[in-house]
Design a protein around this motif. Structure first.
Motif, PDB file in Angstrom:
ATOM      1  N   ASP A   1      -6.533   9.735  -4.520  1.00 41.28           N
ATOM      2  CA  ASP A   1      -5.215  10.006  -3.963  1.00 41.28           C
ATOM      3  C   ASP A   1      -4.929   9.160  -2.719  1.00 41.28           C
ATOM      4  OD1 ASP A   1      -4.786  11.900  -5.899  1.00 41.28           O
ATOM      5  OD2 ASP A   1      -5.447  13.570  -4.638  1.00 41.28           O
ATOM      6  N   GLU A   2      -5.933   8.483  -2.203  1.00 45.06           N
ATOM      7  CA  GLU A   2      -5.807   7.715  -0.973  1.00 45.06           C
ATOM      8  C   GLU A   2      -4.889   6.506  -1.165  1.00 45.06           C
ATOM      9  OE1 GLU A   2      -9.112   5.608   1.607  1.00 45.06           O
ATOM     10  OE2 GLU A   2      -9.577   7.698   1.150  1.00 45.06           O
ATOM     11  N   LEU A   3      -4.066   6.219  -0.168  1.00 43.16           N
ATOM     12  CA  LEU A   3      -3.159   5.078  -0.207  1.00 43.16           C
ATOM     13  C   LEU A   3      -3.977   3.793  -0.067  1.00 43.16           C
ATOM     14  CD1 LEU A   3      -0.164   4.329  -0.280  1.00 43.16           C
ATOM     15  CD2 LEU A   3      -0.158   4.485   2.193  1.00 43.16           C
ATOM     16  N   ARG A   4      -3.851   2.890  -1.027  1.00 44.81           N
ATOM     17  CA  ARG A   4      -4.600   1.633  -1.004  1.00 44.81           C
ATOM     18  C   ARG A   4      -3.600   0.487  -0.896  1.00 44.81           C
ATOM     19  NH1 ARG A   4      -9.424  -0.577  -1.267  1.00 44.81           N
ATOM     20  NH2 ARG A   4      -9.841  -2.344  -2.623  1.00 44.81           N
ATOM     21  N   LEU A   5      -3.732  -0.307   0.156  1.00 45.80           N
ATOM     22  CA  LEU A   5      -2.802  -1.396   0.429  1.00 45.80           C
ATOM     23  C   LEU A   5      -3.249  -2.674  -0.282  1.00 45.80           C
ATOM     24  CD1 LEU A   5      -2.198  -0.632   4.209  1.00 45.80           C
ATOM     25  CD2 LEU A   5      -0.892   0.134   2.235  1.00 45.80           C
TER      26      LEU A   5
ATOM     27  N   ASN B   1      -2.571  -5.483  -3.747  1.00 47.89           N
ATOM     28  CA  ASN B   1      -1.414  -6.251  -4.229  1.00 47.89           C
ATOM     29  C   ASN B   1      -0.372  -5.355  -4.886  1.00 47.89           C
ATOM     30  OD1 ASN B   1      -2.537  -8.612  -3.275  1.00 47.89           O
ATOM     31  ND2 ASN B   1      -2.366  -9.691  -5.213  1.00 47.89           N
ATOM     32  N   ASP B   2      -0.810  -4.382  -5.673  1.00 41.55           N
ATOM     33  CA  ASP B   2       0.127  -3.496  -6.367  1.00 41.55           C
ATOM     34  C   ASP B   2       0.994  -2.691  -5.397  1.00 41.55           C
ATOM     35  OD1 ASP B   2      -0.746  -4.341  -8.843  1.00 41.55           O
ATOM     36  OD2 ASP B   2      -2.170  -2.690  -9.081  1.00 41.55           O
ATOM     37  N   TYR B   3       0.461  -2.359  -4.242  1.00 40.42           N
ATOM     38  CA  TYR B   3       1.214  -1.590  -3.249  1.00 40.42           C
ATOM     39  C   TYR B   3       2.517  -2.308  -2.870  1.00 40.42           C
ATOM     40  CZ  TYR B   3       2.605   0.416   1.211  1.00 40.42           C
ATOM     41  OH  TYR B   3       3.336   0.987   2.224  1.00 40.42           O
ATOM     42  N   TYR B   4       2.484  -3.627  -2.759  1.00 40.47           N
ATOM     43  CA  TYR B   4       3.627  -4.391  -2.250  1.00 40.47           C
ATOM     44  C   TYR B   4       4.671  -4.732  -3.303  1.00 40.47           C
ATOM     45  CZ  TYR B   4       0.644  -4.804   1.790  1.00 40.47           C
ATOM     46  OH  TYR B   4      -0.149  -4.505   2.865  1.00 40.47           O
ATOM     47  N   VAL B   5       4.334  -4.615  -4.575  1.00 40.88           N
ATOM     48  CA  VAL B   5       5.262  -5.013  -5.639  1.00 40.88           C
ATOM     49  C   VAL B   5       6.581  -4.259  -5.483  1.00 40.88           C
ATOM     50  CG1 VAL B   5       5.692  -4.990  -8.127  1.00 40.88           C
ATOM     51  CG2 VAL B   5       3.431  -5.638  -7.243  1.00 40.88           C
TER      52      VAL B   5
ATOM     53  N   GLN C   1      -5.411  -7.736   1.346  1.00 44.21           N
ATOM     54  CA  GLN C   1      -6.820  -7.511   1.639  1.00 44.21           C
ATOM     55  C   GLN C   1      -6.950  -6.050   2.060  1.00 44.21           C
ATOM     56  OE1 GLN C   1      -7.384 -10.515   4.659  1.00 44.21           O
ATOM     57  NE2 GLN C   1      -7.939 -12.051   3.134  1.00 44.21           N
ATOM     58  N   PRO C   2      -7.050  -5.141   1.079  1.00 45.12           N
ATOM     59  CA  PRO C   2      -7.000  -3.714   1.376  1.00 45.12           C
ATOM     60  C   PRO C   2      -8.143  -3.200   2.238  1.00 45.12           C
ATOM     61  CG  PRO C   2      -7.542  -4.079  -0.925  1.00 45.12           C
ATOM     62  CD  PRO C   2      -7.201  -5.407  -0.345  1.00 45.12           C
ATOM     63  N   ASP C   3      -9.278  -3.866   2.250  1.00 44.62           N
ATOM     64  CA  ASP C   3     -10.402  -3.391   3.053  1.00 44.62           C
ATOM     65  C   ASP C   3     -10.245  -3.705   4.531  1.00 44.62           C
ATOM     66  OD1 ASP C   3     -11.591  -2.319   0.784  1.00 44.62           O
ATOM     67  OD2 ASP C   3     -12.606  -4.196   0.321  1.00 44.62           O
ATOM     68  N   VAL C   4      -9.319  -4.606   4.895  1.00 47.76           N
ATOM     69  CA  VAL C   4      -9.143  -4.988   6.302  1.00 47.76           C
ATOM     70  C   VAL C   4      -8.268  -3.969   7.043  1.00 47.76           C
ATOM     71  CG1 VAL C   4      -8.289  -6.803   7.842  1.00 47.76           C
ATOM     72  CG2 VAL C   4      -9.591  -7.410   5.794  1.00 47.76           C
ATOM     73  N   PRO C   5      -7.128  -3.502   6.656  1.00 46.99           N
ATOM     74  CA  PRO C   5      -6.184  -4.019   5.673  1.00 46.99           C
ATOM     75  C   PRO C   5      -5.303  -5.112   6.268  1.00 46.99           C
ATOM     76  CG  PRO C   5      -5.360  -1.940   6.515  1.00 46.99           C
ATOM     77  CD  PRO C   5      -6.672  -2.212   7.208  1.00 46.99           C
TER      78      PRO C   5
ATOM     79  N   THR D   1       2.729   5.914   3.984  1.00 47.55           N
ATOM     80  CA  THR D   1       3.401   6.255   2.733  1.00 47.55           C
ATOM     81  C   THR D   1       3.573   5.002   1.894  1.00 47.55           C
ATOM     82  OG1 THR D   1       5.686   5.822   3.443  1.00 47.55           O
ATOM     83  CG2 THR D   1       4.759   7.988   4.009  1.00 47.55           C
ATOM     84  N   ARG D   2       4.048   5.169   0.683  1.00 45.49           N
ATOM     85  CA  ARG D   2       4.338   4.028  -0.181  1.00 45.49           C
ATOM     86  C   ARG D   2       5.702   3.429   0.141  1.00 45.49           C
ATOM     87  NH1 ARG D   2       1.241   2.321  -3.585  1.00 45.49           N
ATOM     88  NH2 ARG D   2       2.824   1.334  -4.871  1.00 45.49           N
ATOM     89  N   GLU D   3       6.450   4.044   1.034  1.00 48.23           N
ATOM     90  CA  GLU D   3       7.833   3.626   1.304  1.00 48.23           C
ATOM     91  C   GLU D   3       8.005   2.753   2.540  1.00 48.23           C
ATOM     92  OE1 GLU D   3       9.913   4.244  -1.179  1.00 48.23           O
ATOM     93  OE2 GLU D   3       8.188   5.252  -2.070  1.00 48.23           O
ATOM     94  N   THR D   4       7.076   2.801   3.481  1.00 52.33           N
ATOM     95  CA  THR D   4       7.209   2.049   4.734  1.00 52.33           C
ATOM     96  C   THR D   4       5.865   1.456   5.121  1.00 52.33           C
ATOM     97  OG1 THR D   4       8.913   3.596   5.463  1.00 52.33           O
ATOM     98  CG2 THR D   4       7.949   2.190   7.144  1.00 52.33           C
ATOM     99  N   VAL D   5       5.899   0.206   5.585  1.00 53.46           N
ATOM    100  CA  VAL D   5       4.677  -0.449   6.033  1.00 53.46           C
ATOM    101  C   VAL D   5       4.993  -1.256   7.293  1.00 53.46           C
ATOM    102  CG1 VAL D   5       4.962  -2.475   4.550  1.00 53.46           C
ATOM    103  CG2 VAL D   5       2.684  -1.861   5.330  1.00 53.46           C
TER     104      VAL D   5
END
Length: 153
Positions: free
Chosen positions: A21-25, A27-31, A94-98, A117-121
């Motif tokens: 359930d954890e948010l992972r930043l 490549n797919d996150y940014y699409v 680079q999700p491990d950095v992120p 959230t998936r809506e704001t970065v």
């Protein structure tokens, strides 16, 4: 029965967290499409200043790793000969950095990223990096670390 009820109450009380359930930043996150909502630097909030120069700043991230950034400059700047800014290239999360690395025209700025959230970065990089990426807007004289907050549209 009591053990099953206790287990259910424990899971509800702890929020049923799992690593899936954890948010992972990645490549797919940014699409998708994003728009600029705020800008801050070492001197504080610069959103109002940016909004006097830019009518709209959006970025589109494709599933294949391509991106396009569009800065629609205001009509006065366009009349003075400054064309809107369009940057196309590729991106790598680079999700491990992120972090998020944008690659375009031999330049590869890296942004530290933060999102709840998936809506704001929030994307943060030194002012010199942001200035080089946005070219003509570097005259704004951003200072220190610059944070660009974008939301999904």
């Amino acid at each position: 029965m009591r053990l099953a009820l206790f287990t259910l109450l424990f899971l509800v009380a702890t929020g049923c967290d799992s690593s899936s359930d954890e948010l992972r930043l990645d490549n797919d996150y940014y699409v998708g499409s994003w728009e600029l909502v705020s800008v801050s630097d070492g001197n504080g909030d610069q959103t109002a200043l940016i909004n006097t120069l830019v009518d709209d700043l959006t970025a589109d991230f494709e599933q294949d790793g391509g991106f396009r950034l569009d800065a629609d400059l205001n009509s006065l700047l366009n009349t003075l000969g400054q064309e809107d800014i369009v940057i196309e290239g590729t991106y790598t999360a680079q999700p491990d950095v992120p972090a998020l690395v944008l690659q375009a025209d031999g330049f590869a700025p890296s942004f530290q990223v933060s999102a709840d959230t998936r809506e704001t970065v929030a994307l943060t990089a030194p002012a010199a990096v942001v200035g080089q990426l946005l070219g003509p807007l570097d005259a704004i004289n951003l200072a220190g670390d610059v944070t660009l907050t974008v939301r999904r549209i």
